[in-house]
Design an enzyme around this catalytic site. Structure first.
Site, PDB file in Angstrom:
ATOM      1  N   GLU A 258       0.889  -1.154  -0.004  1.00 32.08           N
ATOM      2  CA  GLU A 258       0.009  -0.122  -0.094  1.00 32.08           C
ATOM      3  C   GLU A 258       0.777   1.349   0.063  1.00 32.08           C
ATOM      4  OE1 GLU A 258      -2.868   2.762  -0.195  1.00 32.08           O
ATOM      5  OE2 GLU A 258      -3.300   0.630  -0.313  1.00 32.08           O
ATOM      6  N   THR A 295      -6.398   0.812  -5.429  1.00 32.69           N
ATOM      7  CA  THR A 295      -5.636  -0.270  -5.270  1.00 32.69           C
ATOM      8  C   THR A 295      -6.492  -1.647  -5.765  1.00 32.69           C
ATOM      9  OG1 THR A 295      -5.103   0.347  -3.024  1.00 32.69           O
ATOM     10  CG2 THR A 295      -5.287  -1.998  -3.125  1.00 32.69           C
ATOM     11  N   HIS A 416      -1.272   2.697   4.594  1.00 32.99           N
ATOM     12  CA  HIS A 416      -2.402   3.420   4.163  1.00 32.99           C
ATOM     13  C   HIS A 416      -2.265   4.785   4.966  1.00 32.99           C
ATOM     14  CE1 HIS A 416      -6.420   4.232   2.879  1.00 32.99           C
ATOM     15  NE2 HIS A 416      -6.349   3.144   2.095  1.00 32.99           N
ATOM     16  N   ASP A 485       1.188  -0.453  -5.061  1.00 31.87           N
ATOM     17  CA  ASP A 485      -0.090  -0.335  -6.024  1.00 31.87           C
ATOM     18  C   ASP A 485      -0.213   0.927  -6.226  1.00 31.87           C
ATOM     19  OD1 ASP A 485      -0.121   0.987  -3.503  1.00 31.87           O
ATOM     20  OD2 ASP A 485      -2.469  -0.017  -3.098  1.00 31.87           O
ATOM     21  N   HIS A 486       0.325   1.886  -5.653  1.00 30.85           N
ATOM     22  CA  HIS A 486       0.229   3.383  -6.363  1.00 30.85           C
ATOM     23  C   HIS A 486       1.032   4.358  -5.297  1.00 30.85           C
ATOM     24  CE1 HIS A 486      -2.269   4.125  -2.860  1.00 30.85           C
ATOM     25  NE2 HIS A 486      -3.331   3.101  -3.226  1.00 30.85           N
TER      26      HIS A 486
END
Length: 626
Positions: A258, A295, A416, A485-486
């Site tokens: 994440e 995600t 996150h 993921d990003h």
């Protein structure tokens, strides 16, 4: 004097309508200024004037009190529209669509994410509402006009403005190439940012509502025939190389990390990540494009190597019943592997459980299945389960319920947002981060420090995972592949500037780690060519000797000699030779020798591939292969 006095009296009596009209113009002007869009587009100015005239003529029909209620409601809706779209753009660098309404419940579960993007200047959108209410209340008695005057004025202005709007919407410039056509852009809104910038927020919103409400009727058989031809011409062709079958028969743990960015890979801050990068296969120029479900779409891309939903609603809700026979877990199961996924949050978030079974996973373990520990002070979507707990419990579940060889997919969550000190699970990792970088204010802000600490929890988890595998005797026979993921779009602008200090171009923010590691590797390998999330699936298939010939694959084996291509949601693209920004229509030539013709050819290739991928989803193309 009498004429001047009469005119002044008329203006005072309708000052609220005048404020209403100019508020319509102000909203769009201020919105475009906030986003650094051009404010001098004459077509947009006329559209705004016509919309303002139409709505104002309607208010002219109403009495003072009714005018106050209706006018305030319209302005409040428009101010909220601008506020929310501005906030959405600040967060995702794209605009919300009504087709994404199904994902709103996810937003409200993690609503704390967006608070850091709310700035004082966004409150300006609500000033016109206040001015309208005040003007209506203090203007005094409203002049009463004869019904014939009000009705005739309304009919004339509304017909005039409606005709002008229809003529505008039906006469956008066309072009032989769809990627250069404003008419096609308006009809499809395929590029949301480009649509808002070139057509205006009001035009975008009206058309978006129309597209969402209309039932698109298409000839599925005709679309599938076109897909057949496309696959026949562009189907994947495997290339055997020195890495083919290198890990055949070994276990695979694929970890989605994440908000992981390259900036956190550091020998002192994240020693395990640094070790894996230094000793494994490191893809040093790897990019993670962001699509509408972030995600969830990254999961789809890494498992399918196909473009997710762009023109319709989120894939997780609009296409979860589709058939995906070529997904990575299904391919591994076909060669005798068990395949399960593990997540330290609720399995229903992003409709993840249903979607993962569609991909071919036997079971999705969530925080309840793994009995992950939460303290009494745990606040959902504020605190997150430490990755160490997820990784170690996942191995226990695998060893208890699955046979080797296994393919495990871990979805981490420690990294996150929110990046705040109050997250108790960051306590130890934050302390170590402060030891390295000092207290807040010395080098980094609290938010930046907490982001680094949140990524350090991933590193702590990886350390625990490797130790767990070593203790169970599985380490030598297990490959760990991990990827971001990003980029951390949850960071505020100020924290982003603190942490990302060496960005030469905007697209570099999308650069994230992709690492493949196992103790068996005797020497490190660094891949400098451009790679992306699309390349993860075919690269792993080559390493585990899974044949993909004839499949429709957007990516390629990143260890082969094939050129990489990153495809972004707005039809922009990046390869080793150039970056094309489809929204701005600009090009950055990384290789001066690339020609305009070559760039145009890649533009056409990207445009066609996105269209084919959308047709694959809407027709459920692979259902025929059941």
């Amino acid at each position: 004097m009498k004429v001047t006095k009469k005119i002044r009296k008329q203006l005072v009596s309708n000052i609220d309508v005048l404020i209403f009209f100019f508020s319509i113009l102000f909203f769009d002007y201020y919105f475009r200024s906030q986003l650094a869009f051009t404010t001098t587009n004459s077509r947009l100015i006329f559209v705004n004037i016509f919309i303002g005239l139409f709505l104002s003529s309607f208010l002219f029909l109403l009495g003072k009190k009714t005018r106050l209620v209706i006018g305030s409601l319209i302005l409040l809706i428009l101010s909220l529209l601008c506020f929310c779209q501005n906030l959405h753009y600040n967060y995702f660098t794209t605009f919300f669509s009504f087709s994404k309404a199904s994902i709103l419940k996810e937003f409200f579960q993690v609503k704390n994410e967006a608070t850091g993007k709310i700035t004082l200047d966004l409150s300006t959108y609500f000033i016109p509402v206040i001015l309208f209410i005040l003007s209506n209340c203090i203007k005094g008695k409203q002049i009463k006009y004869k019904p014939i005057i009000k009705i005739s004025s309304f009919v004339f202005i509304s017909i005039l403005s409606t005709v002008c709007l229809i003529l505008t919407f039906s006469n956008y410039p066309n072009a032989s190439k769809k990627s250069e056509s404003d008419a096609y852009l308006y009809e499809t809104l395929y590029n949301k940012v480009r649509a808002v910038e070139r057509l205006g927020l009001y035009s975008y919103t009206i058309k978006d509502a129309q597209l969402t409400l209309s039932n698109k009727v298409s000839n599925a058989d005709e679309e599938k025939a076109l897909i057949d031809l496309y696959i026949e011409e562009h189907g994947y062709t495997s290339e055997t190389n020195e890495y083919t079958g290198l890990f055949k028969g070994k276990n695979l743990i694929l970890i989605l990390c994440e908000s992981l960015s390259n900036i956190v890979v550091d020998e002192d801050l994240t020693p395990t990540l640094y070790m894996m990068q230094s000793q494994g296969i490191n893809f040093n120029n790897h990019y993670a494009p962001v699509y509408q479900s972030a995600t969830a779409d990254s999961e789809f891309i890494s498992l399918m190597s196909q473009i997710p939903s762009i023109e319709n609603g989120p894939l997780a809700y609009d296409f979860y019943e589709n058939t995906f026979p070529n997904a990575l877990p299904q391919l591994f199961r076909e060669i005798g592997y068990s395949a399960n996924s593990f997540h330290s949050f609720k399995k229903e978030f992003y409709n993840r459980e249903t979607l993962h079974y569609t991909y071919g996973f036997t079971y999705l373990y969530d925080w309840l299945d793994l009995n992950l520990e939460k303290r009494p002070e745990f606040v959902e979507a504020y605190n997150w389960i430490h990755d160490r707990e997820l990784f170690t419990k996942a191995i226990d579940a695998t060893n208890e319920n699955a046979s080797e060889p296994f393919f495990d997919f871990f979805i981490s969550v420690s990294g996150h947002v929110p990046y705040v000190r109050e997250r108790y699970e960051l306590e130890y990792d934050l302390w170590q981060t402060i030891v390295l970088h000092g207290e807040a204010g010395e080098k980094y802000s609290t938010e930046a420090l907490c982001y680094l600490a949140a990524q350090k929890t991933l590193d702590t988890g990886l350390e625990a995972l490797i130790e767990k595998l070593r203790n169970t005797g599985q380490l030598e026979n297990t490959v760990i592949a991990l990827y971001g993921d990003h980029y951390p779009y949850g960071l505020t602008k100020s924290a982003t500037k603190e942490l990302f200090t060496n960005l030469k171009n905007d697209y570099e923010i999308y650069r994230v780690p992709f690492i493949i590691w196992t103790p068996e590797l005797t020497e490190s390998t660094t891949i400098e060519k451009v790679t992306s999330t699309y390349d993860i699936m075919p690269t792993l298939c080559n390493l585990f000797d899974i044949n993909l010939d004839g499949h429709l694959i957007t990516g390629r084996d990143a260890l082969s000699q094939k050129d990489g291509l990153v495809i972004f949601e707005d039809h922009s693209w990046l390869n080793d030779r150039a970056y094309f920004n489809a929204t701005k229509g600009s090009v950055i030539k990384l290789d001066p020798s690339i020609t305009d013709q070559e760039i145009n050819e890649i533009n056409d290739q990207v445009f066609e591939e996105i269209q084919i991928s959308q047709s694959i989803l809407t027709t459920d193309y692979f259902s025929d292969s059941k």
